[in-house]
Design a protein around this motif. Sequence first.
Motif, PDB file in Angstrom:
ATOM      1  N   ILE A  92       4.344   4.882  12.756  1.00  0.00           N
ATOM      2  CA  ILE A  92       3.823   4.268  11.546  1.00  0.00           C
ATOM      3  C   ILE A  92       4.896   3.374  10.951  1.00  0.00           C
ATOM      4  CG2 ILE A  92       2.874   4.677   9.263  1.00  0.00           C
ATOM      5  CD1 ILE A  92       1.898   7.367  10.215  1.00  0.00           C
ATOM      6  N   LYS A  93       4.572   2.098  10.794  1.00  0.00           N
ATOM      7  CA  LYS A  93       5.494   1.157  10.174  1.00  0.00           C
ATOM      8  C   LYS A  93       5.211   1.056   8.685  1.00  0.00           C
ATOM      9  CE  LYS A  93       6.285  -1.657  14.290  1.00  0.00           C
ATOM     10  NZ  LYS A  93       6.261  -3.031  14.849  1.00  0.00           N
ATOM     11  N   GLN A  94       6.204   0.544   7.962  1.00  0.00           N
ATOM     12  CA  GLN A  94       6.054   0.414   6.520  1.00  0.00           C
ATOM     13  C   GLN A  94       5.166  -0.782   6.193  1.00  0.00           C
ATOM     14  OE1 GLN A  94       7.233   2.705   4.581  1.00  0.00           O
ATOM     15  NE2 GLN A  94       8.396   3.786   6.141  1.00  0.00           N
ATOM     16  N   ARG A  95       4.066  -0.520   5.527  1.00  0.00           N
ATOM     17  CA  ARG A  95       3.175  -1.574   5.053  1.00  0.00           C
ATOM     18  C   ARG A  95       2.814  -1.279   3.608  1.00  0.00           C
ATOM     19  NH1 ARG A  95       1.077  -0.504  10.227  1.00  0.00           N
ATOM     20  NH2 ARG A  95       1.350  -2.209  11.718  1.00  0.00           N
ATOM     21  N   ILE A  96       2.755  -2.305   2.798  1.00  0.00           N
ATOM     22  CA  ILE A  96       2.527  -2.156   1.362  1.00  0.00           C
ATOM     23  C   ILE A  96       1.197  -2.796   0.995  1.00  0.00           C
ATOM     24  CG2 ILE A  96       3.412  -2.656  -0.943  1.00  0.00           C
ATOM     25  CD1 ILE A  96       6.182  -2.858   0.230  1.00  0.00           C
ATOM     26  N   LEU A  97       0.410  -2.056   0.258  1.00  0.00           N
ATOM     27  CA  LEU A  97      -0.831  -2.579  -0.308  1.00  0.00           C
ATOM     28  C   LEU A  97      -0.595  -2.898  -1.777  1.00  0.00           C
ATOM     29  CD1 LEU A  97      -3.889  -3.180  -0.007  1.00  0.00           C
ATOM     30  CD2 LEU A  97      -4.293  -0.814  -0.754  1.00  0.00           C
ATOM     31  N   MET A  98      -0.805  -4.157  -2.156  1.00  0.00           N
ATOM     32  CA  MET A  98      -0.625  -4.588  -3.545  1.00  0.00           C
ATOM     33  C   MET A  98      -1.984  -4.748  -4.199  1.00  0.00           C
ATOM     34  SD  MET A  98       2.581  -7.210  -3.690  1.00  0.00           S
ATOM     35  CE  MET A  98       4.219  -6.654  -3.172  1.00  0.00           C
ATOM     36  N   VAL A  99      -2.180  -4.004  -5.276  1.00  0.00           N
ATOM     37  CA  VAL A  99      -3.455  -4.012  -5.996  1.00  0.00           C
ATOM     38  C   VAL A  99      -3.152  -4.179  -7.477  1.00  0.00           C
ATOM     39  CG1 VAL A  99      -5.647  -2.823  -6.336  1.00  0.00           C
ATOM     40  CG2 VAL A  99      -4.309  -2.376  -4.274  1.00  0.00           C
ATOM     41  N   ALA A 100      -4.003  -4.938  -8.151  1.00  0.00           N
ATOM     42  CA  ALA A 100      -3.888  -5.126  -9.591  1.00  0.00           C
ATOM     43  C   ALA A 100      -5.164  -4.654 -10.261  1.00  0.00           C
ATOM     44  CB  ALA A 100      -3.631  -6.589  -9.934  1.00  0.00           C
ATOM     45  N   ARG A 158       1.071 -14.092 -16.425  1.00  0.00           N
ATOM     46  CA  ARG A 158       2.461 -13.804 -16.049  1.00  0.00           C
ATOM     47  C   ARG A 158       2.539 -12.581 -15.146  1.00  0.00           C
ATOM     48  NH1 ARG A 158       6.387 -13.784 -20.938  1.00  0.00           N
ATOM     49  NH2 ARG A 158       6.094 -16.025 -20.604  1.00  0.00           N
ATOM     50  N   GLN A 159       1.758 -11.562 -15.434  1.00  0.00           N
ATOM     51  CA  GLN A 159       1.736 -10.382 -14.584  1.00  0.00           C
ATOM     52  C   GLN A 159       1.167 -10.705 -13.210  1.00  0.00           C
ATOM     53  OE1 GLN A 159      -0.604  -7.774 -17.005  1.00  0.00           O
ATOM     54  NE2 GLN A 159       0.967  -7.524 -18.579  1.00  0.00           N
ATOM     55  N   ARG A 160       0.163 -11.565 -13.151  1.00  0.00           N
ATOM     56  CA  ARG A 160      -0.410 -11.962 -11.867  1.00  0.00           C
ATOM     57  C   ARG A 160       0.590 -12.777 -11.054  1.00  0.00           C
ATOM     58  NH1 ARG A 160      -4.254 -14.373 -13.804  1.00  0.00           N
ATOM     59  NH2 ARG A 160      -3.627 -16.546 -13.560  1.00  0.00           N
ATOM     60  N   HIS A 161       1.347 -13.646 -11.712  1.00  0.00           N
ATOM     61  CA  HIS A 161       2.350 -14.440 -11.010  1.00  0.00           C
ATOM     62  C   HIS A 161       3.481 -13.556 -10.492  1.00  0.00           C
ATOM     63  CE1 HIS A 161       1.142 -18.457 -13.155  1.00  0.00           C
ATOM     64  NE2 HIS A 161       0.205 -17.980 -12.352  1.00  0.00           N
ATOM     65  N   LEU A 162       3.850 -12.515 -11.229  1.00  0.00           N
ATOM     66  CA  LEU A 162       4.855 -11.570 -10.742  1.00  0.00           C
ATOM     67  C   LEU A 162       4.380 -10.885  -9.471  1.00  0.00           C
ATOM     68  CD1 LEU A 162       7.475  -9.918 -11.054  1.00  0.00           C
ATOM     69  CD2 LEU A 162       6.201  -8.339 -12.505  1.00  0.00           C
ATOM     70  N   MET A 163       3.131 -10.481  -9.450  1.00  0.00           N
ATOM     71  CA  MET A 163       2.575  -9.857  -8.256  1.00  0.00           C
ATOM     72  C   MET A 163       2.582 -10.827  -7.080  1.00  0.00           C
ATOM     73  SD  MET A 163      -1.189  -8.143  -7.838  1.00  0.00           S
ATOM     74  CE  MET A 163      -1.793  -7.599  -6.240  1.00  0.00           C
ATOM     75  N   ASN A 164       2.251 -12.094  -7.327  1.00  0.00           N
ATOM     76  CA  ASN A 164       2.269 -13.089  -6.248  1.00  0.00           C
ATOM     77  C   ASN A 164       3.689 -13.331  -5.739  1.00  0.00           C
ATOM     78  OD1 ASN A 164      -0.512 -13.396  -6.518  1.00  0.00           O
ATOM     79  ND2 ASN A 164      -0.329 -15.129  -7.930  1.00  0.00           N
ATOM     80  N   ASP A 165       4.672 -13.322  -6.644  1.00  0.00           N
ATOM     81  CA  ASP A 165       6.062 -13.501  -6.219  1.00  0.00           C
ATOM     82  C   ASP A 165       6.518 -12.361  -5.314  1.00  0.00           C
ATOM     83  OD1 ASP A 165       6.138 -15.807  -7.689  1.00  0.00           O
ATOM     84  OD2 ASP A 165       7.204 -14.941  -9.400  1.00  0.00           O
ATOM     85  N   LEU A 166       6.171 -11.132  -5.674  1.00  0.00           N
ATOM     86  CA  LEU A 166       6.550  -9.997  -4.834  1.00  0.00           C
ATOM     87  C   LEU A 166       5.830 -10.040  -3.495  1.00  0.00           C
ATOM     88  CD1 LEU A 166       6.661  -7.076  -7.445  1.00  0.00           C
ATOM     89  CD2 LEU A 166       8.570  -8.322  -6.429  1.00  0.00           C
ATOM     90  N   GLU A 167       4.609 -10.517  -3.491  1.00  0.00           N
ATOM     91  CA  GLU A 167       3.883 -10.629  -2.224  1.00  0.00           C
ATOM     92  C   GLU A 167       4.564 -11.631  -1.291  1.00  0.00           C
ATOM     93  OE1 GLU A 167      -0.571 -11.790  -0.535  1.00  0.00           O
ATOM     94  OE2 GLU A 167       0.023 -12.252  -2.600  1.00  0.00           O
ATOM     95  N   VAL A 168       5.089 -12.722  -1.852  1.00  0.00           N
ATOM     96  CA  VAL A 168       5.790 -13.712  -1.044  1.00  0.00           C
ATOM     97  C   VAL A 168       7.105 -13.149  -0.517  1.00  0.00           C
ATOM     98  CG1 VAL A 168       6.941 -15.961  -1.121  1.00  0.00           C
ATOM     99  CG2 VAL A 168       4.707 -15.666  -2.196  1.00  0.00           C
ATOM    100  N   LEU A 169       7.813 -12.379  -1.344  1.00  0.00           N
ATOM    101  CA  LEU A 169       9.113 -11.842  -0.948  1.00  0.00           C
ATOM    102  C   LEU A 169       9.000 -10.683   0.020  1.00  0.00           C
ATOM    103  CD1 LEU A 169      10.940 -11.888  -4.409  1.00  0.00           C
ATOM    104  CD2 LEU A 169      11.268 -13.470  -2.505  1.00  0.00           C
ATOM    105  N   LEU A 170       7.856 -10.012   0.066  1.00  0.00           N
ATOM    106  CA  LEU A 170       7.672  -8.861   0.951  1.00  0.00           C
ATOM    107  C   LEU A 170       6.627  -9.221   2.000  1.00  0.00           C
ATOM    108  CD1 LEU A 170       7.606  -6.024  -1.746  1.00  0.00           C
ATOM    109  CD2 LEU A 170       9.560  -6.835  -0.404  1.00  0.00           C
ATOM    110  N   PRO A 171       7.045  -9.720   3.164  1.00  0.00           N
ATOM    111  CA  PRO A 171       6.067 -10.154   4.174  1.00  0.00           C
ATOM    112  C   PRO A 171       5.253  -9.017   4.783  1.00  0.00           C
ATOM    113  CG  PRO A 171       8.300 -10.247   5.049  1.00  0.00           C
ATOM    114  CD  PRO A 171       8.431  -9.953   3.584  1.00  0.00           C
ATOM    115  N   HIS A 172       5.684  -7.773   4.612  1.00  0.00           N
ATOM    116  CA  HIS A 172       4.933  -6.645   5.172  1.00  0.00           C
ATOM    117  C   HIS A 172       3.925  -6.092   4.167  1.00  0.00           C
ATOM    118  CE1 HIS A 172       8.161  -4.956   2.853  1.00  0.00           C
ATOM    119  NE2 HIS A 172       7.780  -3.707   3.043  1.00  0.00           N
ATOM    120  N   SER A 173       3.536  -6.892   3.206  1.00  0.00           N
ATOM    121  CA  SER A 173       2.588  -6.449   2.188  1.00  0.00           C
ATOM    122  C   SER A 173       1.224  -7.093   2.416  1.00  0.00           C
ATOM    123  CB  SER A 173       3.097  -6.793   0.783  1.00  0.00           C
ATOM    124  OG  SER A 173       3.216  -8.204   0.632  1.00  0.00           O
TER     125      SER A 173
END
Length: 288
Positions: A28-36, A43-58
């Motif tokens: 099992i590899k590390q995979r992240i599910l991002m949900v809002a 601003r909160q939505r843009h923060l989530m998008n920034d983290l999605e860009v920085l974490l390619p395994h999401s």
Amino acid sequence: MATLYKTAKSEYQDVDDVLEEREKRSDIKQRILMVASRGVTFRQRHLMNDLEVLLPHSKKESKVEAKQDIDILNELAEIQNCNNVFYFEARKHQDLYLWIARAPSGPSVKFHVQNIHTMDELKMTGNCLRGSRPVLSFDSNFDSEPHLQLLKEIFTQTFGVPKGARKSKPFFDHVFTFSIVDGRIWFRNFQIVEKDAQTGGDMAKNAKPTLIEIGPRFVLNTIRIFEGSFGGPTLYENPRYISPNVVRAAVRSQKATKYASRVADTQDREARARANPLPSDPLKDVFE
């Protein structure tokens, strides 16, 4: 900056070895599910998008309403083949809470996110390759207490991009720093610059690389750590945490106290004026 880079450079190989060893022990590899949740601000939505860009395994999922049954997030993680969940819970269109959970067995952590600044808002000069792997740099205070050691392990498993993850590139050109200041966890993202900023060429042999902030930046205030995924027995509860509702109520109470004080002063002044009336002037009507 040089000290921070030296510390990060000495630690990234250890983090890489830890992640690679975990992948060897398990398929099992590390995979992240991002949900809002519904009701997040821009601003909160843009923060989530920034983290999605920085974490390619999401992986990003549509907004959900999980107030009634938060266990639905574990089902979504199973459907998306993810073993970590980032749930951004917005309340009253102003407060943001971040759940980081290991699905489906746990543990999970609930944070209050403060001082949010996105990459578009900061407009920093730093930059990094899209999909590159980050170096994780932790404050030495993370080894001082058991709950901080657990948080360090959770951050390592979630923010550390595994080797060979999808959409990732085999480069280390930026650093994620986690620092503990005033009982809160401060997150910063820096670019590793190994070229001369003036000439654009390679740096001298004795010169040290520099760090330039990229963004985003935010502060995590730990609320509670649970044994299970999004619930279960409490492993740690922050005694210094104060709900933002309590803070706003105290501010309103202080304003109400000021208003009540002004009303009381006005009534006192009118009472003194009635108790001590001015004597009548006998020449008042002479010149009318």
